[in-house]
Design an enzyme around this catalytic site. Sequence first.
Site, PDB file in Angstrom:
ATOM      1  N   LYS A  82      -8.020   8.559  -2.647  1.00 31.87           N
ATOM      2  CA  LYS A  82      -8.059   7.245  -1.982  1.00 31.87           C
ATOM      3  C   LYS A  82      -9.405   7.094  -1.301  1.00 31.87           C
ATOM      4  CE  LYS A  82      -5.172   4.540   1.246  1.00 31.87           C
ATOM      5  NZ  LYS A  82      -3.966   4.616   2.091  1.00 31.87           N
ATOM      6  N   SER A 157      -0.680   0.941   1.339  1.00 29.96           N
ATOM      7  CA  SER A 157      -2.070   0.639   1.094  1.00 29.96           C
ATOM      8  C   SER A 157      -2.685   1.496  -0.004  1.00 29.96           C
ATOM      9  CB  SER A 157      -2.882   0.794   2.374  1.00 29.96           C
ATOM     10  OG  SER A 157      -2.787   2.104   2.852  1.00 29.96           O
ATOM     11  N   SER A 181       2.340   4.039   3.438  1.00 24.57           N
ATOM     12  CA  SER A 181       1.303   3.728   2.458  1.00 24.57           C
ATOM     13  C   SER A 181       1.166   4.677   1.288  1.00 24.57           C
ATOM     14  CB  SER A 181      -0.051   3.620   3.172  1.00 24.57           C
ATOM     15  OG  SER A 181      -0.068   2.442   3.949  1.00 24.57           O
TER      16      SER A 181
END
Lengths: 482, 88, 475
Positions: A82, A157, A181
Amino acid sequence: MSLVPESPQSATAIAAAVAAGEQSARSILDAHVARVDQTESEIHAFNHIMREQAMASADEIDRRVAAGEPVGPMAGVPVALKDNMCTRGVPTTCSSRILEGWEPPYNATVVERLAAADAVVVGKTNLDEFAMGSSTENSAFGPTRNPHDTSRVPGGSSGGSAAAVAAGFAAVALGSDTGGSIRQPAALCGVVGVKPTYGAVSRYGLIAFASSLDQIGPFAHTVADAALVHDTISGHDPLDSTSIPSAAASASSDLARGVEGLRIGLISEMMGDGIEGIAPDVLARTQAAADALGAAGAHVSPVSIPAAIYGLSAYYLVAPAEASSNLSRYDGVRYGQRVDGANVAQMNTATRTSGFGEEVKRRIMLGTYALSAGYYDAYYGKAQKVRTLILENFDKAYEDFDVLLSPTSPCTAFPFGDKTADPMTMYVNDVCTIPSNLTGHPAMSVPFGVGSDGLPVGVQVLAPAQGETVMFRVAAALEALR
Amino acid sequence: MAYLARLELSQDELELFTEQLGDVLEHAADVEALDLDHVEPMAHTVPLRNVVRADVVTATLDRDEVLGQAPASEGGQFRVPRILGEEP
Amino acid sequence: MSEERDLPDGWELVVGLEVHVELGTATKLFCGCPNQFGSEPNTNVCPTCLGLPGSLPVLNATAIDYAMRLGRALGCDVNPSVFARKNYFYPDMPKDYQVTQYGLPTNTDGRLELADGFVVIIERAHIEEDTGKSTHVGGDGRISGADYSLVDYNRAGVPLVEIVTAPVIHTIEHAKSYVAELRDILLATGVSDAKMEEGSMRADANVSVRPVGSDALRTRCEIKNINSIRSIGRAIDYEAHRHIDLYNNGDAPRQETRHWDEAAGRSRPGRSKEDAEDYRYFAEPDLLPLDPTPEAVAAIDAAMPTLPQARRAALVDVAGVDARDAALLVERGQDELALAVVQAGANGESAAKHLTNNLADGAGALTVAAFAGLLALESAGKLSSTQAKTVLGVLAASGGDPAAIAAGLGFEAMDTAELELLVDQLITDHPVEWGRFTEGDKKVQGFFVGQIMKATKGQADGKVVNQVLNARAAG
């Protein structure tokens, strides 16, 4: 249209094959990159693909294997990170214009550990800006699409990381979980997603959103793969004061043990009895999961976590408050974007106004408000007390149960634009996942069938602090019962 | 409030945000209503104390690598527009 | 001595001091970067002290120890503590928040007793990180009128202890003495080199005035940028008079932070009141609370060196030295010598007088034994005070044995009988002057003393000479 490969190779299989010299790390990487080249333009999982570096890493691993030198437990496993984890010399943007082009001068601890394990980093994945969101629609660089149905969100997210695994761009990925997330996008993309115990995985190098809630965790196709990654990245880090000092609980040790005799509590508030808005097909799949575990020898019964209904409110006071402080450093002085001004304060304001997206600004304003004089006690102060209340509820439940069960996400993957009009509708996506962030307890999402729309449904397994061993054990059993 | 956060919001944004903030806070009203006098606030989920390190020098960053990322620098220092007002 | 003016009648000065002390640790508070003054800009930095995205703080054990040591030296309670974030934007702040201690500081409720017995109440001494340093380019180098600024983060993250007194200081002398004494304590405990000129000790003064007799507190101003003890006096003086002038004109000071301009000898307003900061303090989630163990505090107490106040008290109580001499001796580090020589049997006051009057530059090669020997010779009357001073000088310069040195110099105590013969001769030679002396003319005493000194080549003991003269005049 589904862009999900049929039978992706598992990370454990890859690592074994590479270490044994049966498959080259390079050929494995090439297969994954081929899929990237095929479908990334439709999915947009990545902010930055590290082609050259990945090839160099893979070739180096192959050289060592050929020379009879030892390789790490994740040798040759393609991994996606990420884009809120610092990678030295590689752009790390948090999907925000304010950090566009920033190259950190250091690596996050998890990045170092993956490198030491000989994993091969394929690229940095897209996210909701600064990890604030549940759909990856808040990225400044455009959304990521769900590989199961590209008209729908992958969740957020960590949408990019979830999609990268689902689309076969990487065998595993790392995400971060502050209110769900990792788990929610895992559920929406039909992959495994884990939020470890707070403190089990170092946050050094993870660009902070809400410091007391953030944790890094793995995405994978299988529970065993997730366990491999968890065991690789977890463990004490002297660079993180909140890092648990003792050795991390092993995720892999009890995977094959089954659930005979385990006590599993189905959280009633999240099964429709207290929290509204959980889709019937999701409830049905969760119930089916509970029934399957019961049939496999576990003792499953309902359990009440009364304070769970306050989780959303507490979270939306605590998280933005900490975030408003964590994001102050983006002031145009030392790195990132700068928009000039007549004086430094004007430069700060111009830079931040231009560099931050709507959702980030909204949360900074909310957080500033929650912390401001006169409101602290009513908002932030009280929210911190609600955390204690929720923890007490869970601690009490764990006196009678080994793990708990609930839906991960209240719904399957929704279409783009569906929930962007009113922030509250988006925030509700986290209602089942938030409590574990507030308590610091581990929780993970395991794919368990599909909803009435044919889209993946994830079931959440929750465990007490440092209860990864039993959590992964139940998850593995659930996976086998799909 | 916006100035405290160094954000400049347009009138529309201000109105929208105020409304949205209001919604969130209304939702938070159920928290506000709870009687939590007897409850301790939780700032840390990790029950640790006295986490410290030895007073030993470790590697610093290379200045060029750091300043290479700076929007503006001069003579080995970060350069910023004029500062109005003293440090608080 | 003091260049400050007295306050006009009827007004009382009220001062509280906030002193920031940089701890002399090897590394910074939250990272392993060197804690070093004068390095090339931005060479002692890392992700943590630069506040880079993703960085995290880890507490320096020695900094905590030093902070507790300082607290105990100031008589504080050492408490469990929690770090907090103080949020505000400023370019020398890498994270745009400062990690400090707010509601639960390490040290509270201390006191510092000054040489004259005045006690300064210390409210708290808490730990926090220092900021970077900005220099202003263009204009006159001061912040207003600059074209742009440059920032060096070498100092960012250096451990500080902020010591806050209650507003209990009412004279400039006490304010200055407090800071001087604080510095002595810092040096004695070894926690800081306390160099105001290098910024390792910085003082801010909170100044207000009130009518004598009132115990209400009026509006105060915080004066920053005070860089020496002398400036403390000047700044407080200026500010107090500024307040009084405002009140006398029917006006009043605004509560604000002001900046001391040493060159111009005045304070200037800092930020305007509209920018009143709301620091939005909350507990630092990246750091865990500190819980000092009783063992840790006991170890600190056991290792505490004798502090200036205790050293002064020992001189007064044990050695019988008067308070002013005691303060001077401790300031010069000569108290141990005085105490030792008293323990060897010498008279404390005599020892103190010699040290304060004749050894201002230090004791040099003088040993306890030699000093004791010298004092014994003097008290036995074998050496005059002038002779003793000379011998002392030799001992300090090159050591040796006092009796041998005295003999070598040809010093022998004057016989009192010999003196009396001399006096008789002088009376015979100078009857007029003697007549004036016996009638009480003290001035002419000097004449006789001078004559005797001339005749004895300075070897007579002045005290004894006066005794003989007075006795002769009386009898």
